[in-house]
Write an enzyme that holds these catalytic residues in place. Structure first.
Site, PDB file in Angstrom:
ATOM      1  N   GLN A  12       0.831  -1.215   0.000  1.00  0.00           N
ATOM      2  CA  GLN A  12       0.000   0.000   0.000  1.00  0.00           C
ATOM      3  C   GLN A  12       0.866   1.265   0.000  1.00  0.00           C
ATOM      4  OE1 GLN A  12      -3.601   1.484   2.696  1.00  0.00           O
ATOM      5  NE2 GLN A  12      -1.671   1.752   3.794  1.00  0.00           N
ATOM      6  N   ALA A  80       7.959  -5.268   4.959  1.00  0.00           N
ATOM      7  CA  ALA A  80       7.788  -5.949   6.240  1.00  0.00           C
ATOM      8  C   ALA A  80       6.712  -7.010   6.097  1.00  0.00           C
ATOM      9  CB  ALA A  80       7.343  -4.955   7.320  1.00  0.00           C
ATOM     10  N   SER A  82       3.514  -7.354   7.617  1.00  0.00           N
ATOM     11  CA  SER A  82       2.845  -6.251   8.310  1.00  0.00           C
ATOM     12  C   SER A  82       1.506  -6.610   8.950  1.00  0.00           C
ATOM     13  CB  SER A  82       2.641  -5.083   7.332  1.00  0.00           C
ATOM     14  OG  SER A  82       1.635  -5.406   6.389  1.00  0.00           O
ATOM     15  N   SER A 123       6.048   1.819  13.751  1.00  0.00           N
ATOM     16  CA  SER A 123       4.592   1.668  13.849  1.00  0.00           C
ATOM     17  C   SER A 123       4.066   2.018  15.237  1.00  0.00           C
ATOM     18  CB  SER A 123       4.253   0.212  13.532  1.00  0.00           C
ATOM     19  OG  SER A 123       2.941  -0.083  13.924  1.00  0.00           O
ATOM     20  N   GLU A 125       2.017   0.351  16.628  1.00  0.00           N
ATOM     21  CA  GLU A 125       1.846  -0.912  17.354  1.00  0.00           C
ATOM     22  C   GLU A 125       2.938  -1.108  18.395  1.00  0.00           C
ATOM     23  OE1 GLU A 125      -0.752  -3.038  17.165  1.00  0.00           O
ATOM     24  OE2 GLU A 125      -1.725  -1.815  15.633  1.00  0.00           O
ATOM     25  N   TYR A 147       4.546  -8.888  15.824  1.00  0.00           N
ATOM     26  CA  TYR A 147       4.774  -7.784  14.879  1.00  0.00           C
ATOM     27  C   TYR A 147       5.248  -6.543  15.622  1.00  0.00           C
ATOM     28  CZ  TYR A 147       3.583  -3.797  11.859  1.00  0.00           C
ATOM     29  OH  TYR A 147       3.625  -2.634  11.150  1.00  0.00           O
ATOM     30  N   ARG A 182      -5.253  -0.720   0.697  1.00  0.00           N
ATOM     31  CA  ARG A 182      -4.923  -1.452   1.917  1.00  0.00           C
ATOM     32  C   ARG A 182      -5.191  -2.939   1.694  1.00  0.00           C
ATOM     33  NH1 ARG A 182      -2.086  -1.720   6.715  1.00  0.00           N
ATOM     34  NH2 ARG A 182      -3.296  -0.932   8.485  1.00  0.00           N
TER      35      ARG A 182
HETATM   36  P1  NDP Z   1       2.012  -3.928   3.008  1.00  0.00           P
HETATM   37  O1  NDP Z   1       1.811  -5.190   3.776  1.00  0.00           O
HETATM   38  O2  NDP Z   1       0.924  -3.444   2.113  1.00  0.00           O
HETATM   39  O3  NDP Z   1       3.350  -4.055   2.130  1.00  0.00           O
HETATM   40  C1  NDP Z   1       4.468  -4.736   2.601  1.00  0.00           C
HETATM   41  C2  NDP Z   1       5.516  -4.773   1.518  1.00  0.00           C
HETATM   42  O4  NDP Z   1       6.670  -5.460   2.017  1.00  0.00           O
HETATM   43  C3  NDP Z   1       5.102  -5.496   0.227  1.00  0.00           C
HETATM   44  O5  NDP Z   1       5.593  -4.774  -0.868  1.00  0.00           O
HETATM   45  C4  NDP Z   1       5.830  -6.827   0.355  1.00  0.00           C
HETATM   46  O6  NDP Z   1       6.133  -7.423  -0.871  1.00  0.00           O
HETATM   47  C5  NDP Z   1       7.115  -6.378   1.017  1.00  0.00           C
HETATM   48  N1  NDP Z   1       7.882  -7.454   1.641  1.00  0.00           N
HETATM   49  C6  NDP Z   1       7.447  -8.288   2.611  1.00  0.00           C
HETATM   50  N2  NDP Z   1       8.431  -9.138   2.951  1.00  0.00           N
HETATM   51  C7  NDP Z   1       9.498  -8.838   2.180  1.00  0.00           C
HETATM   52  C8  NDP Z   1      10.814  -9.352   2.052  1.00  0.00           C
HETATM   53  N3  NDP Z   1      11.233 -10.390   2.802  1.00  0.00           N
HETATM   54  N4  NDP Z   1      11.661  -8.777   1.171  1.00  0.00           N
HETATM   55  C9  NDP Z   1      11.254  -7.751   0.412  1.00  0.00           C
HETATM   56  N5  NDP Z   1      10.023  -7.225   0.460  1.00  0.00           N
HETATM   57  C10 NDP Z   1       9.154  -7.763   1.338  1.00  0.00           C
HETATM   58  O7  NDP Z   1       2.366  -2.792   4.094  1.00  0.00           O
HETATM   59  P2  NDP Z   1       1.982  -1.218   4.093  1.00  0.00           P
HETATM   60  O8  NDP Z   1       2.288  -0.659   2.778  1.00  0.00           O
HETATM   61  O9  NDP Z   1       0.649  -1.046   4.698  1.00  0.00           O
HETATM   62  O10 NDP Z   1       3.018  -0.667   5.180  1.00  0.00           O
HETATM   63  C11 NDP Z   1       4.331  -0.248   4.800  1.00  0.00           C
HETATM   64  C12 NDP Z   1       5.242  -0.330   6.002  1.00  0.00           C
HETATM   65  O11 NDP Z   1       4.772   0.529   7.030  1.00  0.00           O
HETATM   66  C13 NDP Z   1       5.350  -1.710   6.633  1.00  0.00           C
HETATM   67  O12 NDP Z   1       6.651  -1.861   7.124  1.00  0.00           O
HETATM   68  C14 NDP Z   1       4.353  -1.655   7.777  1.00  0.00           C
HETATM   69  O13 NDP Z   1       4.674  -2.576   8.781  1.00  0.00           O
HETATM   70  C15 NDP Z   1       4.550  -0.218   8.221  1.00  0.00           C
HETATM   71  N6  NDP Z   1       3.421   0.403   8.880  1.00  0.00           N
HETATM   72  C16 NDP Z   1       2.190   0.385   8.265  1.00  0.00           C
HETATM   73  C17 NDP Z   1       1.124   0.995   8.862  1.00  0.00           C
HETATM   74  C18 NDP Z   1      -0.218   1.017   8.200  1.00  0.00           C
HETATM   75  O14 NDP Z   1      -1.184   1.387   8.864  1.00  0.00           O
HETATM   76  N7  NDP Z   1      -0.321   0.682   6.926  1.00  0.00           N
HETATM   77  C19 NDP Z   1       1.260   1.668  10.178  1.00  0.00           C
HETATM   78  C20 NDP Z   1       2.631   1.719  10.672  1.00  0.00           C
HETATM   79  C21 NDP Z   1       3.646   1.077  10.045  1.00  0.00           C
HETATM   80  P3  NDP Z   1       5.152  -8.517  -1.572  1.00  0.00           P
HETATM   81  O15 NDP Z   1       4.195  -7.724  -2.405  1.00  0.00           O
HETATM   82  O16 NDP Z   1       6.103  -9.342  -2.361  1.00  0.00           O
HETATM   83  O17 NDP Z   1       4.468  -9.273  -0.476  1.00  0.00           O
HETATM   84  P1  GDP Z   2      -3.630  -3.367  13.255  1.00  0.00           P
HETATM   85  O1  GDP Z   2      -3.823  -2.191  14.141  1.00  0.00           O
HETATM   86  O2  GDP Z   2      -2.366  -3.342  12.481  1.00  0.00           O
HETATM   87  O3  GDP Z   2      -3.823  -4.649  13.959  1.00  0.00           O
HETATM   88  O4  GDP Z   2      -4.768  -3.222  12.114  1.00  0.00           O
HETATM   89  P2  GDP Z   2      -6.051  -4.115  11.794  1.00  0.00           P
HETATM   90  O5  GDP Z   2      -6.857  -3.358  10.812  1.00  0.00           O
HETATM   91  O6  GDP Z   2      -5.670  -5.518  11.421  1.00  0.00           O
HETATM   92  O7  GDP Z   2      -6.832  -4.207  13.202  1.00  0.00           O
HETATM   93  C1  GDP Z   2      -7.255  -3.064  13.894  1.00  0.00           C
HETATM   94  C2  GDP Z   2      -8.122  -3.486  15.073  1.00  0.00           C
HETATM   95  O8  GDP Z   2      -9.349  -4.020  14.591  1.00  0.00           O
HETATM   96  C3  GDP Z   2      -7.492  -4.568  15.970  1.00  0.00           C
HETATM   97  O9  GDP Z   2      -7.655  -4.212  17.324  1.00  0.00           O
HETATM   98  C4  GDP Z   2      -8.324  -5.801  15.664  1.00  0.00           C
HETATM   99  O10 GDP Z   2      -8.466  -6.698  16.781  1.00  0.00           O
HETATM  100  C5  GDP Z   2      -9.675  -5.173  15.353  1.00  0.00           C
HETATM  101  N1  GDP Z   2     -10.527  -6.068  14.562  1.00  0.00           N
HETATM  102  C6  GDP Z   2     -11.785  -6.451  14.886  1.00  0.00           C
HETATM  103  N2  GDP Z   2     -12.235  -7.328  13.986  1.00  0.00           N
HETATM  104  C7  GDP Z   2     -11.258  -7.501  13.059  1.00  0.00           C
HETATM  105  C8  GDP Z   2     -11.172  -8.308  11.895  1.00  0.00           C
HETATM  106  O11 GDP Z   2     -12.071  -9.044  11.529  1.00  0.00           O
HETATM  107  N3  GDP Z   2     -10.000  -8.213  11.181  1.00  0.00           N
HETATM  108  C9  GDP Z   2      -8.984  -7.395  11.574  1.00  0.00           C
HETATM  109  N4  GDP Z   2      -7.875  -7.339  10.820  1.00  0.00           N
HETATM  110  N5  GDP Z   2      -9.039  -6.650  12.696  1.00  0.00           N
HETATM  111  C10 GDP Z   2     -10.169  -6.701  13.428  1.00  0.00           C
END
Ligand code: NDP
Ligand code: GDP
Length: 329
Positions: A12, A80, A82, A123, A125, A147, A182
């Site tokens: 994303q 990551a 994630s 994060s 988290e 995580y 997402r």
């Molecule tokens: P996504 O899960 O959408 O994307 C993760 C990316 O990491 C993908 O491109 C995936 O590639 C790649 N990846 C996973 N494992 C490996 C590996 N071993 N080597 C190379 N690439 C790898 O995450 P988001 O875009 O939502 O988040 C981006 C970053 O920000 C992450 O580190 C996440 O933990 C962190 N973050 C996200 C938040 C959020 O709310 N979205 C909040 C705070 C932090 P592939 O397509 O091949 O699986």
């Molecule tokens: P996170 O903050 O990275 O864990 O983001 P998520 O979107 O996966 O979850 C946010 C919150 O929603 C967490 O507290 C979950 O326990 C709660 N939640 C409740 N129901 C669900 C579900 O069906 N799927 C996910 N992913 N989260 C849920």
């Protein structure tokens, strides 16, 4: 032309960041791992404007080669494992990618070019079972999942390499941010996708876990801008990036269902397997530092974002049952 290497470009944030950097005139390189089926849906629309290069967070040598070949000015480490429930099922793999992967990349930078500016995707988290509300850069950490623990390692190793080796290594402590791109397993997208399906008569129920969990949810395109701003500062630092508002999963359901004229209570049921072994009950960030120093602020409200996601899911489903919103959004 400034060169940026983005790990996680197929995710994303990576896809939005790549778009943003292109708009700033960057030469963008995206690290992708080898898969038997190509999964570039989120970057298909910019694929001819970025250079995709192969590497993996598990393989330090692959990253050393990439840094030598590209010689980037900035590296954004967004890759990551994630998803939190997966981290409970695969804690060691999550640690390899999300924790040790950061060390491998930092080490590669130290070896090849210590002048590189490095961004680590930390994060909210890491705050987990929060000891202070709202959470700031100074709030002590208390992660609640493999995580969160892995991200905490990634965060501290970034601080450590900054202090030990004088690297320009910064972290953005980003609170949850969502969009039509997402992953479908995250709760916002799970809800909006189901709402669209229910509205179109393709589903009639929505299983969920903890409805009381509260998150500070922002809009991903707003958040990638903060990543870039963090690397434009005179020195490395850590920044909380958040909206300062928090909402429950229950309220998320209300907003999404009422947008299409439905009552969420008629469709949502509690599915025990969606309840986590340990959960994070409440997150709310104080982004004063980012506002003051970076001049960053969120633009899209939570309610507006959920409506954007429902619309994108509806459109995608109307165009073909298997289509995902993020293929076009
Ligand atoms: P996504 O899960 O959408 O994307 C993760 C990316 O990491 C993908 O491109 C995936 O590639 C790649 N990846 C996973 N494992 C490996 C590996 N071993 N080597 C190379 N690439 C790898 O995450 P988001 O875009 O939502 O988040 C981006 C970053 O920000 C992450 O580190 C996440 O933990 C962190 N973050 C996200 C938040 C959020 O709310 N979205 C909040 C705070 C932090 P592939 O397509 O091949 O699986
Ligand atoms: P996170 O903050 O990275 O864990 O983001 P998520 O979107 O996966 O979850 C946010 C919150 O929603 C967490 O507290 C979950 O326990 C709660 N939640 C409740 N129901 C669900 C579900 O069906 N799927 C996910 N992913 N989260 C849920």
């Amino acid at each position: 032309m400034t060169k940026a290497l983005v790990t996680g470009i197929t995710g994303q944030d990576g896809s939005y960041l790549a778009e943003f950097l292109l708009s700033k005139g960057y030469d963008v390189y995206g690290m992708v791992r080898r898969t038997s089926t190509i999964n570039f849906d989120r970057i298909r629309h910019i694929q001819d404007r970025v250079t995709l290069v192969q590497g993996d967070l598990l393989d330090e040598v692959s990253m050393i080669h990439l840094l030598r070949e590209i010689r980037p000015d900035e590296v954004y480490n967004l890759a990551a494992q994630s998803f939190i429930p997966t981290s409970f099922k695969q804690p060691v793999l999550t640690g390899e990618f999300t924790a040790l992967g950061v060390t491998r990349l930092l080490d590669a930078i130290r070896i090849v070019d210590p002048e590189v500016r490095f961004y680590q995707a930390s994060s909210s988290e890491m705050f987990g079972k929060v000891v202070e509300t709202p959470q700031t850069e100074k709030t002590p950490f208390y992660p609640r999942s493999p995580y969160g623990v892995a991200k905490l390692y990634g965060h501290w190793i970034t601080v450590n390499y900054r202090e030990a080796y004088n690297l320009f290594a910064s972290s953005g402590i980003l609170f949850n941010h969502e969009s039509p791109r997402r992953g479908l397993e995250f709760v916002t997208h799970k809800v909006t996708h189901h709402v669209a399906k229910i509205k179109l008569g393709m589903a009639d129920r929505l299983p969920l876990g903890n409805l009381d969990a509260k998150r500070d949810w922002g809009f991903a395109p707003d958040y990638v801008e903060a990543m870039w701003m963090i690397l434009q500062q005179p020195g490395p630092d850590d920044f909380v990036v958040a909206t300062g508002l928090t909402h429950s999963v229950r309220y998320l359901c209300e907003v999404a269902f009422s947008y299409v004229g439905l009552n969420w209570e008629d469709y949502v049921f509690i599915n025990p397997t969606d309840i986590r072994p340990a959960d994070v009950d409440l997150l709310i960030g104080d982004a004063s530092k980012a506002r003051t120093i970076l001049g960053w602020q969120p633009r899209v409200s939570f309610e507006e974002m959920i409506r954007i996601m429902v619309d994108a899911d509806t459109e995608a489903l109307q165009q073909g049952e298997n289509a995902l919103a993020y293929l076009r959004a």
